[in-house]
Design a protein around this motif. Structure first.
Motif, PDB file in Angstrom:
ATOM      1  N   PHE A  45       0.814  -1.187   0.031  1.00  0.00           N
ATOM      2  CA  PHE A  45      -0.096  -0.262   0.022  1.00  0.00           C
ATOM      3  C   PHE A  45       1.024   1.215   0.077  1.00  0.00           C
ATOM      4  O   PHE A  45       1.851   1.229   0.860  1.00  0.00           O
ATOM      5  CB  PHE A  45      -0.615   0.057   1.337  1.00  0.00           C
ATOM      6  N   GLU A  46       0.478   2.126  -0.890  1.00  0.00           N
ATOM      7  CA  GLU A  46       1.440   3.428  -0.849  1.00  0.00           C
ATOM      8  C   GLU A  46       1.533   4.131   0.386  1.00  0.00           C
ATOM      9  O   GLU A  46       2.503   4.697   0.931  1.00  0.00           O
ATOM     10  CB  GLU A  46       0.630   4.292  -2.076  1.00  0.00           C
ATOM     11  N   ASN A  47       0.279   4.234   1.043  1.00  0.00           N
ATOM     12  CA  ASN A  47       0.186   4.960   2.300  1.00  0.00           C
ATOM     13  C   ASN A  47       0.227   4.162   3.581  1.00  0.00           C
ATOM     14  O   ASN A  47      -0.166   3.047   3.219  1.00  0.00           O
ATOM     15  CB  ASN A  47      -1.008   6.009   2.567  1.00  0.00           C
ATOM     16  N   ASN A  48       0.501   4.386   4.662  1.00  0.00           N
ATOM     17  CA  ASN A  48       0.515   3.635   5.712  1.00  0.00           C
ATOM     18  C   ASN A  48      -1.098   3.159   6.199  1.00  0.00           C
ATOM     19  O   ASN A  48      -1.597   3.968   6.919  1.00  0.00           O
ATOM     20  CB  ASN A  48       1.073   4.162   7.006  1.00  0.00           C
ATOM     21  N   GLN A  49      -1.558   2.189   5.793  1.00  0.00           N
ATOM     22  CA  GLN A  49      -2.802   1.728   6.017  1.00  0.00           C
ATOM     23  C   GLN A  49      -2.771   1.171   7.520  1.00  0.00           C
ATOM     24  O   GLN A  49      -1.942   0.493   7.971  1.00  0.00           O
ATOM     25  CB  GLN A  49      -3.188   0.725   4.971  1.00  0.00           C
ATOM     26  N   PRO A  50      -3.827   1.476   8.480  1.00  0.00           N
ATOM     27  CA  PRO A  50      -3.848   0.789   9.867  1.00  0.00           C
ATOM     28  C   PRO A  50      -3.996  -0.780   9.705  1.00  0.00           C
ATOM     29  O   PRO A  50      -3.410  -1.132  10.738  1.00  0.00           O
ATOM     30  CB  PRO A  50      -4.872   1.503  10.198  1.00  0.00           C
ATOM     31  N   VAL A  51      -4.573  -1.367   8.938  1.00  0.00           N
ATOM     32  CA  VAL A  51      -4.708  -2.805   9.104  1.00  0.00           C
ATOM     33  C   VAL A  51      -4.111  -3.695   8.091  1.00  0.00           C
ATOM     34  O   VAL A  51      -3.657  -4.920   8.400  1.00  0.00           O
ATOM     35  CB  VAL A  51      -6.163  -3.155   8.829  1.00  0.00           C
ATOM     36  N   ALA A  52      -3.669  -2.945   6.835  1.00  0.00           N
ATOM     37  CA  ALA A  52      -2.972  -3.991   5.906  1.00  0.00           C
ATOM     38  C   ALA A  52      -1.663  -3.296   5.393  1.00  0.00           C
ATOM     39  O   ALA A  52      -1.794  -2.335   5.110  1.00  0.00           O
ATOM     40  CB  ALA A  52      -3.923  -4.476   5.046  1.00  0.00           C
ATOM     41  N   ASP A  53      -0.601  -3.994   5.121  1.00  0.00           N
ATOM     42  CA  ASP A  53       0.611  -3.404   4.661  1.00  0.00           C
ATOM     43  C   ASP A  53       0.687  -3.842   3.164  1.00  0.00           C
ATOM     44  O   ASP A  53       1.237  -2.836   2.240  1.00  0.00           O
ATOM     45  CB  ASP A  53       1.976  -3.904   5.310  1.00  0.00           C
ATOM     46  N   PHE A  54       0.163  -4.893   2.651  1.00  0.00           N
ATOM     47  CA  PHE A  54       0.403  -5.499   1.571  1.00  0.00           C
ATOM     48  C   PHE A  54      -0.833  -6.072   0.950  1.00  0.00           C
ATOM     49  O   PHE A  54      -1.885  -6.344   1.711  1.00  0.00           O
ATOM     50  CB  PHE A  54       1.409  -6.371   1.331  1.00  0.00           C
ATOM     51  N   PHE A  55      -1.114  -6.054  -0.421  1.00  0.00           N
ATOM     52  CA  PHE A  55      -2.256  -6.680  -1.023  1.00  0.00           C
ATOM     53  C   PHE A  55      -1.803  -7.314  -2.293  1.00  0.00           C
ATOM     54  O   PHE A  55      -0.875  -7.079  -2.848  1.00  0.00           O
ATOM     55  CB  PHE A  55      -3.552  -5.389  -1.220  1.00  0.00           C
ATOM     56  N   CYS A  56      -2.883  -8.028  -2.659  1.00  0.00           N
ATOM     57  CA  CYS A  56      -2.399  -9.004  -4.014  1.00  0.00           C
ATOM     58  C   CYS A  56      -3.616  -8.299  -4.843  1.00  0.00           C
ATOM     59  O   CYS A  56      -4.734  -8.132  -4.779  1.00  0.00           O
ATOM     60  CB  CYS A  56      -2.894 -10.557  -3.783  1.00  0.00           C
ATOM     61  N   PRO A  57      -2.749  -7.804  -6.176  1.00  0.00           N
ATOM     62  CA  PRO A  57      -3.685  -7.195  -7.210  1.00  0.00           C
ATOM     63  C   PRO A  57      -4.383  -8.251  -7.939  1.00  0.00           C
ATOM     64  O   PRO A  57      -5.317  -7.779  -8.808  1.00  0.00           O
ATOM     65  CB  PRO A  57      -2.644  -6.802  -8.162  1.00  0.00           C
ATOM     66  N   GLU A  58      -4.256  -9.618  -7.678  1.00  0.00           N
ATOM     67  CA  GLU A  58      -4.904 -10.653  -8.415  1.00  0.00           C
ATOM     68  C   GLU A  58      -6.423 -10.814  -7.592  1.00  0.00           C
ATOM     69  O   GLU A  58      -7.349 -10.825  -8.343  1.00  0.00           O
ATOM     70  CB  GLU A  58      -4.264 -11.651  -8.677  1.00  0.00           C
ATOM     71  N   CYS A  59      -5.949 -11.174  -6.364  1.00  0.00           N
ATOM     72  CA  CYS A  59      -7.346 -11.543  -5.926  1.00  0.00           C
ATOM     73  C   CYS A  59      -7.663 -10.749  -4.634  1.00  0.00           C
ATOM     74  O   CYS A  59      -8.610 -10.785  -3.790  1.00  0.00           O
ATOM     75  CB  CYS A  59      -6.883 -13.095  -5.145  1.00  0.00           C
ATOM     76  N   CYS A  60      -7.071  -9.421  -4.528  1.00  0.00           N
ATOM     77  CA  CYS A  60      -7.313  -8.602  -3.720  1.00  0.00           C
ATOM     78  C   CYS A  60      -7.277  -8.676  -2.143  1.00  0.00           C
ATOM     79  O   CYS A  60      -7.801  -8.055  -1.332  1.00  0.00           O
ATOM     80  CB  CYS A  60      -8.807  -7.884  -3.819  1.00  0.00           C
ATOM     81  N   ASN A  61      -6.501 -10.027  -1.840  1.00  0.00           N
ATOM     82  CA  ASN A  61      -6.428 -10.323  -0.589  1.00  0.00           C
ATOM     83  C   ASN A  61      -5.329  -9.444   0.137  1.00  0.00           C
ATOM     84  O   ASN A  61      -4.445  -8.845  -0.452  1.00  0.00           O
ATOM     85  CB  ASN A  61      -5.699 -11.707  -0.321  1.00  0.00           C
ATOM     86  N   GLU A  62      -5.662  -8.998   1.453  1.00  0.00           N
ATOM     87  CA  GLU A  62      -4.738  -8.030   2.327  1.00  0.00           C
ATOM     88  C   GLU A  62      -3.888  -8.822   3.038  1.00  0.00           C
ATOM     89  O   GLU A  62      -4.496 -10.069   3.862  1.00  0.00           O
ATOM     90  CB  GLU A  62      -5.571  -7.113   2.824  1.00  0.00           C
ATOM     91  N   TYR A  63      -2.563  -8.454   3.317  1.00  0.00           N
ATOM     92  CA  TYR A  63      -1.875  -9.245   4.319  1.00  0.00           C
ATOM     93  C   TYR A  63      -1.236  -7.970   5.269  1.00  0.00           C
ATOM     94  O   TYR A  63      -0.674  -7.016   4.657  1.00  0.00           O
ATOM     95  CB  TYR A  63      -0.483  -9.708   3.508  1.00  0.00           C
ATOM     96  N   GLU A  64      -1.111  -8.328   6.444  1.00  0.00           N
ATOM     97  CA  GLU A  64      -0.532  -7.344   7.300  1.00  0.00           C
ATOM     98  C   GLU A  64       0.979  -8.063   7.832  1.00  0.00           C
ATOM     99  O   GLU A  64       0.985  -9.249   7.904  1.00  0.00           O
ATOM    100  CB  GLU A  64      -1.411  -7.259   8.731  1.00  0.00           C
ATOM    101  N   LEU A  65       1.676  -7.176   7.736  1.00  0.00           N
ATOM    102  CA  LEU A  65       3.192  -7.761   8.056  1.00  0.00           C
ATOM    103  C   LEU A  65       3.471  -7.646   9.585  1.00  0.00           C
ATOM    104  O   LEU A  65       3.166  -6.633  10.418  1.00  0.00           O
ATOM    105  CB  LEU A  65       4.252  -6.734   7.532  1.00  0.00           C
ATOM    106  N   LYS A  66       3.542  -8.882  10.134  1.00  0.00           N
ATOM    107  CA  LYS A  66       3.893  -8.767  11.628  1.00  0.00           C
ATOM    108  C   LYS A  66       5.063  -8.360  12.147  1.00  0.00           C
ATOM    109  O   LYS A  66       6.007  -9.416  11.867  1.00  0.00           O
ATOM    110  CB  LYS A  66       3.499 -10.059  12.263  1.00  0.00           C
ATOM    111  N   SER A  67       5.428  -7.290  12.627  1.00  0.00           N
ATOM    112  CA  SER A  67       6.799  -6.842  12.869  1.00  0.00           C
ATOM    113  C   SER A  67       7.208  -6.864  14.101  1.00  0.00           C
ATOM    114  O   SER A  67       8.357  -6.189  14.680  1.00  0.00           O
ATOM    115  CB  SER A  67       7.162  -5.672  12.072  1.00  0.00           C
ATOM    116  N   LYS A  68       6.303  -7.300  15.022  1.00  0.00           N
ATOM    117  CA  LYS A  68       6.616  -7.195  16.524  1.00  0.00           C
ATOM    118  C   LYS A  68       7.049  -8.544  17.160  1.00  0.00           C
ATOM    119  O   LYS A  68       6.448  -9.578  16.605  1.00  0.00           O
ATOM    120  CB  LYS A  68       5.498  -6.522  17.397  1.00  0.00           C
TER     121      LYS A  68
END
Ligand code: ZN
Length: 68
Positions: A45-68
């Motif tokens: 995601f271009e901007n810092n989304q509160p819930v998801a960091d990445f998304f799939c352009p094919e199926c639109c599934n969203e992924y949150e990166l666990k960095s803690k």
């Protein structure tokens, strides 16, 4: 798959937690594929989304990166 983290992306960051996050995000962006549909690349995601960091352009599934 390239397992090497690119230190150059951390330029401009000082705190260790920020550096770790940036490096991990960069690695995911360059190497991760969508585990749901198998699309070769997920997008960040271009901007810092509160819930998801990445998304799939094919199926639109969203992924949150666990960095803690
Ligand atoms: Zn997908």
């Amino acid at each position: 798959m390239n397992l090497q983290l690119d230190i150059s992306v951390t330029a401009g960051y000082r705190s260790p937690s920020q550096i770790a996050r940036v490096m991990t995000e960069d690695w995911v962006y360059r190497n991760m594929y969508c585990p749901r549909c198998g699309h070769e690349r997920i997008r960040r995601f271009e901007n810092n989304q509160p819930v998801a960091d990445f998304f799939c352009p094919e199926c639109c599934n969203e992924y949150e990166l666990k960095s803690k």
